[in-house]
Design a protein around this motif. Structure first.
Motif: not given
Lengths: 396, 72
Positions: A201-208, A233-234, A246-256, A258-263
């Motif tokens: 609730e303080t910092v919602a980060v979906d990926g970084w 994901p990172v 590119q990195s932002i696109l890669m992150l959004v793809q990973m989130i979409n 469900g590859r949340l534990k990947e770097i």
């Protein structure tokens, strides 16, 4: 229409058309998700590194992002996270030791300290404070002034710490007796851990976005655990506009997907799995971790700072120049602490653009070339301007 | 911007050019520097070598992304 730009290999990472094509792909990726779920989803992506924050605004990338993609600015600005007490301590030494030469990076000079002071004001008042480009320049200053003590104020993460280690080794090789280092170096992984542990609730980060230059030293491996543990994901990114898009696109793809534990490593041209072993060895030869180090915005973080090993204690300014470490509070209205944590944006601060401006900063985030407030101040008008025409070019 | 090594000075120093500017920097943090290699410069030292083939691969990665997002 601006003609397509073709330059050398590395200049192509700044090519406008390439960036716009990736941006278009990003819009499709985000909109595709909207249609499938029937509801808008948002993506809060933190760029840890202040260099990335500035790149996002300098190149107007913010204006190319879909509405649902929000960039959250992280704590990767070494000057911003340095507590004011450290600057106060440096000023105290400068006032006490009249023949002392202080060498440091430019960013530190204008950070506000207690009593309206700063290193720049002390310099104007007669203290011998010199801006250096490299710690090796500070070693040269010491070699050329053997009858005066020279203190290098060493700040920064794993990108500057190996350089300081080389400087101390060089001073040792030269047998210098008048070169001292105030070691304020910080480590990235403990700060990443701190940010990711913050309640959602303080910092919602979906990926970084991982700090590319830091990772060129530490490698991919030390950050992998955070993706695995926290399920966010990172993508380790370079600093050119194409890198970030590119990195932002890669992150959004990973989130979409469900590859949340990947770097992923977008900056593979400079970042190896195990980093730069020569630089890591140089660091561990000269430095050891401190049990705790105080960060502005976070307080004490365990094992997050470096100190000089006892074998090199003859170069340690903390003991040789008896630096008093004091802890003091921030300016009551300054929001730097919350901005560093990613909880507030610069324009949420009442002081921003009013009492706090580059010519009279109240907090460090307005001073540093990696600070979020400085980025907003320098680039936000340009960014809003860019939104007008960029929107036409990216057809989502 | 990556800097190109144009001259080896001694065991610990190289001359690089970046944006048309020549500069002598420390090579203490990289192994076996050679003329023609590209490096990342930070506070007067070479921090890492930059791999041209990986750079080309990253540029190509974009076209893969454009055609098939699953390959990212």
């Amino acid at each position: 229409m601006i003609p397509s730009f073709s330059g050398t290999l590395f200049e192509q990472f700044k090519d406008r058309d390439r960036v716009l094509r990736v941006a278009e792909q990003l819009h499709k990726e985000v909109n595709g998700k909207l249609v499938k779920d029937g509801v808008g989803r948002s993506y809060s992506l933190m760029e840890f590194c202040g260099g990335h924050t500035h790149a996002v605004f300098r190149y107007g990338l913010n204006s190319l992002l879909p509405a649902g993609v929000k960039m959250v600015h992280g704590p990767g600005c070494p000057v911003c996270v340095l507590p004011q007490g450290k600057i106060d301590a440096i000023i105290k030494v400068a006032e006490r030791e009249s023949d002392l030469i202080i060498c440091t990076y430019a960013d530190l000079l204008r950070i506000p300290a207690a009593g309206g002071k700063s290193l720049l004001k002390q310099k104007a008042a007669g203290a011998d404070i010199r801006m250096v480009y490299s710690p090796l320049d500070a070693v040269k200053v010491a070699a050329n002034a053997p009858d005066r003590p020279v203190m290098f104020v060493a700040i920064g993460f794993e990108t500057t710490a190996p350089a300081t280690a080389v400087a101390i080794s060089e001073a040792s090789r030269l047998g210098l007796k008048n070169f001292f280092v105030y070691c304020l170096h910080l480590l990235t992984p403990p700060a990443v851990q701190k940010v990711l542990q913050a309640p959602a609730e303080t910092v919602a980060v979906d990926g970084w976005i991982g700090p590319g230059h830091v990772c060129s030293v530490i490698g991919v491996a030390p950050l992998r655990i955070f993706a695995e543990t926290h399920g966010r994901p990172v993508v380790i990114s370079g600093f050119a506009p194409l890198d970030l898009m590119q990195s932002i696109l890669m992150l959004v793809q990973m989130i979409n997907r469900g590859r949340l534990k990947e770097i992923s490593n977008q900056y593979s041209r400079a970042v190896l799995e195990n980093g730069n072993q020569v630089a890591l060895a140089a660091m561990s030869r000269v430095f050891q971790t401190r049990p705790f180090f105080e960060w502005r915005g976070f307080g004490l973080i365990a094992n997050s700072g470096l100190r000089i090993r006892d074998e090199f204690s003859a170069y340690d300014a903390e003991t040789c120049l008896a630096i008093e470490d004091v802890s003091v509070g921030d300016h009551p209205a300054c929001q730097c602490a919350a901005i560093i944590r990613g909880q507030r944006k610069p324009d949420d601060c009442k002081l921003f653009r009013r009492a706090c401006r580059p010519e009279h900063p109240v907090g460090p985030c307005m001073v540093s070339s990696e600070g979020a407030c400085a980025a907003y101040f320098q680039f936000i008008n340009a960014e809003r301007f860019a939104r007008g025409f960029a929107a036409d070019e990216v057809k989502a | 911007m990556p800097a190109e090594i144009v001259q080896l000075v001694d065991a610990n120093e190289v001359v690089v050019t970046v944006g048309g500017i020549r500069k002598t920097v420390s090579s203490a943090l990289i192994e076996n520097p050679s003329v023609g290699e590209f490096v990342l410069i930070h506070v007067g030292l070479c921090l890492a070598k930059i791999d041209r083939e990986e750079a080309e691969r990253t540029l190509a990665l974009f076209s893969e992304l454009a055609s098939d997002g699953e390959n990212a």
